[in-house]
Write an enzyme that holds these catalytic residues in place. Structure first.
Site, mmCIF file in Angstrom:
data_model
loop_
_atom_site.group_PDB
_atom_site.id
_atom_site.type_symbol
_atom_site.label_atom_id
_atom_site.label_comp_id
_atom_site.label_asym_id
_atom_site.label_seq_id
_atom_site.Cartn_x
_atom_site.Cartn_y
_atom_site.Cartn_z
ATOM 1 C CD GLU A 39 -8.273 1.584 5.828
ATOM 2 O OE1 GLU A 39 -8.195 1.011 6.933
ATOM 3 O OE2 GLU A 39 -7.498 1.338 4.878
ATOM 4 C CD GLU B 261 -2.411 -1.402 2.748
ATOM 5 O OE1 GLU B 261 -2.692 -0.358 3.371
ATOM 6 O OE2 GLU B 261 -2.660 -2.542 3.177
#
Length: 440
Positions: A354, A238
């Site tokens: 997120e 990520e």
């Protein structure tokens, strides 16, 4: 003497450990409150919960001291960060058991082909100098060749973590989008592709000063490269930007990386807080603040993130900046030996935002923002976006993320809406304010 040991000594050992634990945690809390570095007064310094956690703290501080002592130059950033220039071969990555004796790889012979797009607005992604504008570079100082810039982590940074044993790792709970992903407080608005074989991903995303309502929450926007099952063996790589008061001690948007090979349980962490990611760039500081950033109805600043698997060496490389050829700045790589499933390829790629909602069940929703804090319908210069969303195929070519599906866990809180065409290729707007009339 009784071979089983003296019962007096046996009963005294736990008592002695308890005394050491209490004394050490008291000293640490006192030193943190007395100015243990940037952000010492922010967040909460928690007492150690066990002797194991105290030992973990000592190991972390010893590792941080080794990194600091290896520095050949120190740079004071205008935003308060301290950047240590650490010789490349002495970086934290090489403390990983699988990387001992490993030497930094030379840059890949071939980068993904194609995928060139026009720069939109004020995207700062042309060439290495502008691949990632960061506050520490405004000082005019830079790290010499053969070193990497490491943002100094302080004792106060470690103590802000809700658990020292989890320092630098994601909060427990599902860190990936599924229909039931609100478990653990993680909420998402993402575009994703799955069911194929993927060897990387690329997108440009604008950077915002997302407001985070609680030190225990965060807001991030990133690319996920994923393989394995959504259980004990999930592998992810990520990268993107995040606002995390608990991790950094402030509300600045910062460039970050992350990895795990066991669904966020025990392996992997943010940035260079644990061994694993091998950095090669002497110009980009992972974990440092991004500057300038976007403003509502004003100038927009985005970063271009490319993650791909080198077909020759097999490592997953991270590049910031534009285009094919040598147009971007290589940051470093995740060695393939760190992973099980990602040792070969990815089965899913995700792009988006997120947020962690730490509010207890039944309480009003958090007001932590995702992206700009505005819903997708407000459009350019108001809502956060991902543009030129692409994946890397089996032939090491960048192609549009065809069939990109959209998912918002709680659309009334954070939503997503996409499209395609023109200079932006495949794109979407995403985000929201969190608590509002549609998200009580």
């Amino acid at each position: 003497m009784d071979p089983r040991g003296s019962p007096i000594i046996a009963s005294f050992v736990p008592f002695l450990l308890l005394l050491i634990l209490v004394a050490s945690s008291s000293v640490v809390r006192a030193s943190a409150g007395a100015g243990g570095g940037a952000g010492a007064g922010n967040g909460t310094a928690v007492p150690f919960r066990s002797a194991e956690e105290m030992l973990r703290f000592r190991r972390i501080m010893a590792q941080l001291a080794r990194t600091r002592d290896a520095s050949v130059k120190t740079i004071q950033s205008p935003d308060g960060d301290v950047i240590d220039c650490v010789p490349t071969h002495l970086q934290p990555a090489f403390e990983h058991p699988k990387l001992r004796g490993h030497k930094p790889e030379k840059e890949p012979v071939e980068r993904p082909r194609g995928g060139g797009h026009a720069v939109v607005g004020d995207g700062q992604d042309d060439g290495e100098e502008e691949a990632l504008p960061q506050a520490w570079r405004r000082s005019g100082e830079s790290c010499p060749e053969g070193t990497i810039p490491v943002r100094r982590t302080t004792e106060a940074d470690v103590l802000r973590a809700s658990s020292v044993s989890r320092f630098g790792m994601k909060a427990r709970g599902r860190g990936f989008p599924r229909r039931d992903s609100t478990g653990g407080g993680h909420e998402h608005a993402v575009g994703y592709v799955s069911g194929g074989q993927f060897y990387g991903a690329k997108a440009s995303l604008n950077v915002w000063p997302a407001q985070v309502a609680s030190p225990s929450e965060f807001s991030l926007s990133q690319i996920w490269v994923i393989s394995g099952t959504f259980g004990n063996d999930l592998n992810t790589i990520e990268a993107g930007w995040q606002v995390s008061p608990q991790l950094y001690g402030d509300n600045n948007p910062r460039f970050f990386t992350y990895w795990t090979d066991d669904a966020y349980r025990e392996t992997g962490c943010y940035n260079l807080h644990c061994s694993g990611f091998v950095q090669t760039s002497n110009r980009i500081a992972i974990g440092a603040a991004i500057s300038p950033i976007s403003s509502y109805a004003g100038r927009q600043f985005d970063i271009t993130v490319l993650i791909w698997k080198d077909p020759r060496q097999g490592h997953w490389w991270l590049q910031l900046g534009s285009g094919g050829g040598r147009g971007g700045a290589l940051v470093g790589y995740w060695p393939s030996s760190l992973f099980t499933h990602l040792g070969s390829r990815a089965g899913m790629v995700q792009f988006g935002g997120e947020v962690v909602n730490a509010r207890p069940a039944g309480a009003p929703h958090t007001a932590t923002q995702m992206g700009s804090g505005r819903f997708p319908g407000e459009g350019y210069a108001r809502a956060a976006y991902f543009r030129n969303v692409q994946v890397v195929d089996w032939d090491n070519s960048l192609v549009n993320a065809a069939g990109l599906r959209m998912l918002a866990d709680r659309p009334g809180c954070y939503d997503i809406a996409g499209g395609s065409g023109g200079a932006w290729g495949t794109y979407f707007y995403y985000g929201g304010p969190g608590r509002n009339a549609r998200c009580p």
